[in-house]
Design an enzyme around this catalytic site. Structure first.
Site, PDB file in Angstrom:
ATOM      1  N   SER A  29       7.865  56.858 -30.637  1.00 41.08           N
ATOM      2  CA  SER A  29       8.065  55.775 -29.657  1.00 41.08           C
ATOM      3  C   SER A  29       6.903  55.714 -28.674  1.00 41.08           C
ATOM      4  O   SER A  29       6.389  54.633 -28.352  1.00 41.08           O
ATOM      5  CB  SER A  29       9.370  56.005 -28.881  1.00 41.08           C
ATOM      6  N   ARG A  33       3.769  52.755 -28.249  1.00 41.05           N
ATOM      7  CA  ARG A  33       3.567  52.116 -26.942  1.00 41.05           C
ATOM      8  C   ARG A  33       2.192  52.430 -26.366  1.00 41.05           C
ATOM      9  O   ARG A  33       1.602  51.589 -25.680  1.00 41.05           O
ATOM     10  CB  ARG A  33       4.701  52.543 -25.992  1.00 41.05           C
ATOM     11  N   GLY A 101       9.925  49.222 -37.801  1.00 44.98           N
ATOM     12  CA  GLY A 101      10.767  48.330 -37.001  1.00 44.98           C
ATOM     13  C   GLY A 101      10.312  48.263 -35.546  1.00 44.98           C
ATOM     14  O   GLY A 101      10.246  47.183 -34.951  1.00 44.98           O
ATOM     15  N   ARG A 129      15.695  43.855 -42.564  1.00 46.75           N
ATOM     16  CA  ARG A 129      16.279  44.176 -41.255  1.00 46.75           C
ATOM     17  C   ARG A 129      16.331  42.946 -40.342  1.00 46.75           C
ATOM     18  O   ARG A 129      15.459  42.073 -40.412  1.00 46.75           O
ATOM     19  CB  ARG A 129      15.483  45.314 -40.594  1.00 46.75           C
ATOM     20  N   SER A 174      19.889  48.759 -27.818  1.00 49.06           N
ATOM     21  CA  SER A 174      18.642  48.780 -28.581  1.00 49.06           C
ATOM     22  C   SER A 174      17.437  48.794 -27.648  1.00 49.06           C
ATOM     23  O   SER A 174      17.167  47.825 -26.931  1.00 49.06           O
ATOM     24  CB  SER A 174      18.549  47.553 -29.503  1.00 49.06           C
ATOM     25  N   GLN A 176      14.485  48.718 -28.707  1.00 49.12           N
ATOM     26  CA  GLN A 176      13.497  47.783 -29.255  1.00 49.12           C
ATOM     27  C   GLN A 176      13.703  46.388 -28.684  1.00 49.12           C
ATOM     28  O   GLN A 176      12.746  45.694 -28.338  1.00 49.12           O
ATOM     29  CB  GLN A 176      13.597  47.754 -30.786  1.00 49.12           C
ATOM     30  N   ASP A 327      18.728  58.269 -34.013  1.00 49.63           N
ATOM     31  CA  ASP A 327      17.964  58.568 -35.233  1.00 49.63           C
ATOM     32  C   ASP A 327      18.342  59.920 -35.840  1.00 49.63           C
ATOM     33  O   ASP A 327      17.838  60.290 -36.901  1.00 49.63           O
ATOM     34  CB  ASP A 327      16.463  58.558 -34.920  1.00 49.63           C
ATOM     35  N   ARG A 401      14.045  59.188 -42.735  1.00 48.48           N
ATOM     36  CA  ARG A 401      14.967  60.177 -42.172  1.00 48.48           C
ATOM     37  C   ARG A 401      16.056  60.590 -43.174  1.00 48.48           C
ATOM     38  O   ARG A 401      16.592  61.690 -43.086  1.00 48.48           O
ATOM     39  CB  ARG A 401      15.581  59.665 -40.867  1.00 48.48           C
TER      40      ARG A 401
HETATM   41  C1  S3P Z   1      12.994  52.956 -30.931  1.00 49.00           C
HETATM   42  C2  S3P Z   1      14.265  52.511 -30.719  1.00 49.00           C
HETATM   43  C3  S3P Z   1      15.406  52.796 -31.621  1.00 49.00           C
HETATM   44  C4  S3P Z   1      15.077  53.901 -32.625  1.00 49.00           C
HETATM   45  C5  S3P Z   1      13.698  53.736 -33.213  1.00 49.00           C
HETATM   46  C6  S3P Z   1      12.656  53.777 -32.115  1.00 49.00           C
HETATM   47  C7  S3P Z   1      11.943  52.640 -29.949  1.00 49.00           C
HETATM   48  O1  S3P Z   1      15.700  51.621 -32.340  1.00 49.00           O
HETATM   49  O2  S3P Z   1      16.039  53.918 -33.656  1.00 49.00           O
HETATM   50  O3  S3P Z   1      13.441  54.759 -34.145  1.00 49.00           O
HETATM   51  O4  S3P Z   1      10.866  53.265 -29.989  1.00 49.00           O
HETATM   52  O5  S3P Z   1      12.177  51.774 -29.096  1.00 49.00           O
HETATM   53  P1  S3P Z   1      16.774  50.539 -31.791  1.00 49.00           P
HETATM   54  O6  S3P Z   1      16.196  49.859 -30.634  1.00 49.00           O
HETATM   55  O7  S3P Z   1      16.990  49.613 -32.956  1.00 49.00           O
HETATM   56  O8  S3P Z   1      17.996  51.342 -31.460  1.00 49.00           O
END
Ligand code: S3P
Length: 451
Positions: A29, A33, A101, A129, A174, A176, A327, A401
């Site tokens: 993460s 970023r 994602g 997705r 979420s 994300q 996760d 995973r």
């Molecule tokens: C993440 C948010 C999570 C997590 C992903 C990383 C991030 O996803 O599962 O591996 O870095 O913001 P979700 O926002 O779909 O929960």
């Protein structure tokens, strides 16, 4: 970057004991970023211990496509020469996010309020997705979107010329989605507000503040997090030391607990409170886990984690803990297979929309290896202590995973466990096999002699 065409099966055999001290790669993460925010800053950001996995390298390519200069140096560090917020160039190629994602959703947020057009594609997993969860708020901010049916990839985004800031209540837990809206808000005039009823990882908020954005987090009367971001800041470049990823550390932590005689230390692991649900849960299950040498590094608490083999007991994992270990459920299910009694995991609906339908993938993988479990729409119950487990082949569905979790199962099961594709591990943890081999794990390809 696209897996699946020629899958590469991998097996893990029962290991004697896992011992040693390791450092798992940098947090995924924070790595994504660092590259994104570095690209939006004016000047040079330096990133040490960046996770060099396929997901993160896809983000680096996307940031290069809009004009950032990203280079790796002889000492292993990366520099990002930012183009500056509001000055992104229009990409001259399709942006391929592979399996990532986080990469695609956050980048859609950034591009969505820049006056550029971009087309996003991904592998079979990412293309399945849901992207509507970020595209819907972006449309409200003025972004034009053309996406495949059901808001899936491939999708083209034409960023808003005159974006409008939004007040948005995130409908599902979420990080994300929260982050995509905040990142879109960066290039809007005025204030963007995100209301988060259920708290999720807060790396975007913390890191944007570090890059000089005006961002505040308060709690409203209902106890919900209210995040306010002032648009159009000048982001200042940073020096970032990426701590080790707790979601990758999860695999050696669980392996050390369930392989008899093990004693493993994992160094410099990030302990952000929104990421430590697995450690809390495993300690409640009776795991011998010691957090040593706690210190602060790069704005996050980190520790060295010593784990010794333990007899676990089944528990109920509180549903409200799910976002802090979202996760980690696949590998928790593997730990539960070695616990006394039942482990009940409620509140798992978000697992259905991860790199695979993780709830189904875990349940099928456990069944294939003789481990009793019950799957409902949003819960999983695993009954530990079955005899003669292992021997199955697990379908990974392009999910890193799932692959790593079931290889951990093989290290402690009575019979070897095979995953249909070990190559997918490169998504997040390219050194998985070598680090585990160093601890004493025994892998072979396709069930043949151990490598
Ligand atoms: C993440 C948010 C999570 C997590 C992903 C990383 C991030 O996803 O599962 O591996 O870095 O913001 P979700 O926002 O779909 O929960």
């Amino acid at each position: 970057m696209s897996h699946g065409a020629s899958p590469s099966p991998l097996s893990a055999h029962s290991a004697k004991a896992l011992t040693g001290t390791i450092r798992v790669p940098g947090d995924k993460s924070i790595s994504h970023r660092s590259l994104m925010f570095g690209a939006l800053a004016v000047g040079r950001t330096t990133v040490r211990d960046l996770l060099e996995s396929e997901d993160v390298l896809a983000t680096a390519d996307a940031m290069r496509a809009v004009g950032a200069k990203i280079e790796k140096h002889a000492d292993g560090s990366y520099t990002v020469d930012g183009v500056g917020l509001g000055s992104l160039l229009e990409p001259d190629r399709v942006i391929d996010f592979g399996n990532a994602g986080t990469g695609v959703r956050l980048t859609m947020g950034i591009f969505g309020t820049h006056d550029i057009a971009a087309t996003f594609v991904g592998d079979a997993s990412l293309s399945g997705r849901p992207m509507g969860r970020v595209l819907d708020p972006l449309r409200q901010m003025g972004t034009n979107v053309v996406a495949r049916d059901g808001d899936r990839l491939p999708a083209s985004v034409r960023g808003a010329k005159d974006p409008v800031p939004l007040t948005y209540r995130v409908p599902m837990p979420s990080a994300q989605v929260k982050s995509a809206v905040l990142l879109a808000g960066l290039n809007c005039p005025g204030e963007t507000t995100v209301i988060e009823p259920i708290p999720t990882r807060d790396h975007t908020e913390k890191m944007l503040a570090g890059f000089g954005a005006e961002i505040s987090v308060t709690l409203n009367e209902a106890g919900e997090r209210v995040i306010k971001l002032q648009g159009q800041p000048e982001l200042k470049p940073q020096n970032i030391d990426v701590p080790a990823d707790p979601s990758s550390a999860a695999f050696p932590i669980v392996a050390a607990l369930i392989v008899p005689g093990s004693d493993v230390t994992i160094e410099n692991v990030m302990l952000n409170e929104h990421r430590t649900g697995l450690i809390t849960t495993l300690i409640e299950m009776g795991g011998n886990i010691e957090l040593m040498n706690k210190r602060s590094a790069g704005g996050e608490e980190v520790a060295d984690i010593r784990v010794r083999a333990s007899q676990l007991k089944g528990i109920t994992v509180p549903a409200k803990r799910a976002p802090s270990m979202i996760d980690e459920y696949p590998v928790l299910a593997v730990a539960a297979a070695f616990a006394e009694g039942d482990t009940f995991m409620p509140g798992l609906d978000e697992l259905r929309v991860k790199e695979s339908d993780r709830l189904a993938a875990v349940a099928r993988g456990l069944e294939a290896n003789g481990i009793p479990c019950v799957e409902t729409e949003d819960t999983l119950t695993v009954t530990g202590g079955a005899n003669n487990i292992g021997g199955g082949t697990v379908i990974t569905h392009l999910d890193h995973r799932i692959a790593m979790s079931f290889l951990v199962l093989g290290m402690a099961a009575h019979k070897p466990v095979t995953v249909d594709d070990g190559a997918v591990i490169a998504t997040s943890f390219p050194t998985f096999k070598s680090l585990f081999s160093g601890l004493g794990a025994d892998f072979s390809k396709n069930g043949s002699a151990a490598a």
